[in-house]
Scaffold this active site. Structure first.
Site, PDB file in Angstrom:
ATOM      1  N   GLY A  13     -13.756 -14.824  -8.764  1.00 53.14           N
ATOM      2  CA  GLY A  13     -14.284 -13.588  -9.313  1.00 53.14           C
ATOM      3  C   GLY A  13     -13.170 -12.601  -9.593  1.00 53.14           C
ATOM      4  O   GLY A  13     -11.991 -12.893  -9.368  1.00 53.14           O
ATOM      5  N   ALA A  60      -5.647  -9.487  -5.149  1.00 51.90           N
ATOM      6  CA  ALA A  60      -5.427  -9.560  -3.703  1.00 51.90           C
ATOM      7  C   ALA A  60      -5.066  -8.196  -3.117  1.00 51.90           C
ATOM      8  O   ALA A  60      -5.565  -7.810  -2.054  1.00 51.90           O
ATOM      9  CB  ALA A  60      -4.321 -10.568  -3.408  1.00 51.90           C
ATOM     10  N   LYS A  99      -9.452 -18.461 -17.489  1.00 51.59           N
ATOM     11  CA  LYS A  99      -9.136 -17.034 -17.667  1.00 51.59           C
ATOM     12  C   LYS A  99      -7.646 -16.758 -17.524  1.00 51.59           C
ATOM     13  O   LYS A  99      -7.112 -15.837 -18.150  1.00 51.59           O
ATOM     14  CB  LYS A  99      -9.958 -16.179 -16.704  1.00 51.59           C
ATOM     15  CG  LYS A  99      -9.697 -16.422 -15.215  1.00 51.59           C
ATOM     16  CD  LYS A  99      -8.683 -15.468 -14.620  1.00 51.59           C
ATOM     17  CE  LYS A  99      -8.387 -15.799 -13.166  1.00 51.59           C
ATOM     18  NZ  LYS A  99      -7.414 -14.874 -12.580  1.00 51.59           N
ATOM     19  N   ASP A 157     -13.892 -11.879 -14.280  1.00 52.20           N
ATOM     20  CA  ASP A 157     -12.515 -12.241 -13.963  1.00 52.20           C
ATOM     21  C   ASP A 157     -11.634 -12.207 -15.209  1.00 52.20           C
ATOM     22  O   ASP A 157     -10.459 -11.849 -15.160  1.00 52.20           O
ATOM     23  CB  ASP A 157     -12.491 -13.631 -13.322  1.00 52.20           C
ATOM     24  CG  ASP A 157     -11.311 -13.816 -12.375  1.00 52.20           C
ATOM     25  OD1 ASP A 157     -10.527 -12.873 -12.193  1.00 52.20           O
ATOM     26  OD2 ASP A 157     -11.180 -14.926 -11.819  1.00 52.20           O
ATOM     27  N   THR A 183      -8.241  -9.933 -15.514  1.00 51.73           N
ATOM     28  CA  THR A 183      -6.935 -10.579 -15.642  1.00 51.73           C
ATOM     29  C   THR A 183      -6.266 -10.271 -16.979  1.00 51.73           C
ATOM     30  O   THR A 183      -5.051 -10.313 -17.083  1.00 51.73           O
ATOM     31  CB  THR A 183      -7.081 -12.104 -15.455  1.00 51.73           C
ATOM     32  OG1 THR A 183      -7.951 -12.366 -14.365  1.00 51.73           O
ATOM     33  CG2 THR A 183      -5.757 -12.741 -15.155  1.00 51.73           C
ATOM     34  N   SER A 213      -2.013  -8.339 -12.831  1.00 53.68           N
ATOM     35  CA  SER A 213      -2.195  -9.731 -13.243  1.00 53.68           C
ATOM     36  C   SER A 213      -0.852 -10.419 -13.473  1.00 53.68           C
ATOM     37  O   SER A 213      -0.089 -10.037 -14.361  1.00 53.68           O
ATOM     38  CB  SER A 213      -3.027  -9.795 -14.532  1.00 53.68           C
ATOM     39  OG  SER A 213      -2.983 -11.092 -15.088  1.00 53.68           O
TER      40      SER A 213
END
Length: 335
Positions: free
Chosen positions: A138, A142, A193, A246, A250, A256
């Site tokens: 998803g 982090a 993605k 997602d 990203t 990203s």
């Protein structure tokens, strides 16, 4: 009541998820490949390599030994790069209990075999292991998860009891998990993605605008959906968190890694130089090759993916790839 859980992989994402699980009251052991990283985390309670600004939960334990990590565990969370997943699973197999849940939070497709992680699990551990396999994916950076910023994710499994167990284990008031019965769609969304995010980064590096990025996201989603259909995934999964959610994150977020690689390529840097500067893995670089090859094998048209592959691995100039995409035969829009 807390579960006994092993997190295999102490990169930024594995560490952030270990933080979530420990904070939820589970007994968590975090495995790292690097012995020096284990020693550092034990001594300082900080993952200086991958998540340096976060104080690790006091209950977290650390090890460099896979058997020690998974001994007696009810749930094993896999967060190693996809390209080493087969070897890791082979080493884990003798130590895994027969009812241990396997949760995959890595995003990619194996380059040598063009297998998804669920297929790797079935090949290494047997088809029956898919009844305890859950794909977790998803729109989650982090660093933001570790900072306890509200985040949402999807747990997909062919076994709804397994998905719901994972949903309960991970969820709290800042980390919300939805369940799904489409593990293939969940893991494909995470793999494709990253490739489209490299394309978005290339467009940004070339100085293109918001129009270009919106088009890449939209047509990238169409490519993701077409590949999913060929592999039996559900269309609706790609409209949700593991697909569109997602993909948007990203392709637009400054955190990203894949978009960063694309941006530097668009600015004229060489891939080898970009990768040499990066400590953390940008899965999309290898996924561009594996997704492109898988699409060719299945006869699925994925023109953006094909051009990203050519830029990354065939030294095609980015501006030439854009011209070729824009000069394709005109057609009706199909999602």
């Amino acid at each position: 009541m807390g579960m006994k859980i092993a997190v295999i992989g102490a990169g930024s994402w594995g560490t952030a998820l270990a933080q979530v699980l420990a904070g939820n009251g589970h007994e968590v052991c975090l495995w790292a490949y690097e012995p020096e990283l284990v020693a550092g985390m034990q001594a300082t309670r900080v993952n200086h390599l991958f998540l340096p600004d976060v104080a690790l939960h006091p209950a977290l334990r650390f090890t460099n030994d896979l058997s020690t990590a998974v001994a007696g565990c009810e749930l094993v969370l896999l967060v190693t790069p996809t390209q080493v997943m087969r070897g890791i699973l082979g080493q884990l197999a003798p130590a895994l209990g027969p009812d241990c849940l396997l949760v995959n939070a890595s995003k990619g497709i194996e380059l040598e075999t063009l297998s998804t992680v669920s297929q790797i699990v079935a090949q290494v551990l047997g088809e029956q292991a898919l009844q305890r396999y859950v794909a977790l994916s998803g729109p989650t950076f982090a660093k933001e998860v570790a900072a306890n910023l509200p985040s949402l994710i999807v747990a997909g499994s062919r076994n709804q009891a397994a998905a719901q167990t994972v949903q309960t284990a991970f969820s709290n008031n800042v980390f919300r998990v939805y369940s799904s019965d489409d593990p293939v769609g969940v893991e494909l969304g995470g793999a494709v993605k990253n490739v489209i995010a490299i394309a978005a980064g290339i467009a940004d590096g070339l100085g293109f605008g918001h129009n270009t990025r919106a088009a890449l996201i939209t047509r990238g989603l169409a490519e993701m959906r077409r590949l999913g259909r060929a592999l039996g995934a559900q269309d609706g999964t790609f409209a949700g968190l593991a697909g569109m959610g997602d993909l948007v994150l990203t392709c637009t977020g400054d955190l990203s890694r894949n978009r960063t690689v694309g941006m530097k390529l668009g600015q004229g840097q060489k891939l080898a130089d970009i990768m040499a500067e990066m400590r953390m893995v940008a899965e999309g670089v290898k996924s561009a090759a594996s997704v492109n090859a898988l699409a060719a094998r299945l006869g699925v048209e994925m023109p953006i993916t094909a051009k990203v592959y050519e830029i990354l691995h065939c030294d095609k100039p980015a501006r030439q790839a854009v011209l070729e995409l824009m000069s394709r035969d005109l057609k009706a829009e199909q999602a």
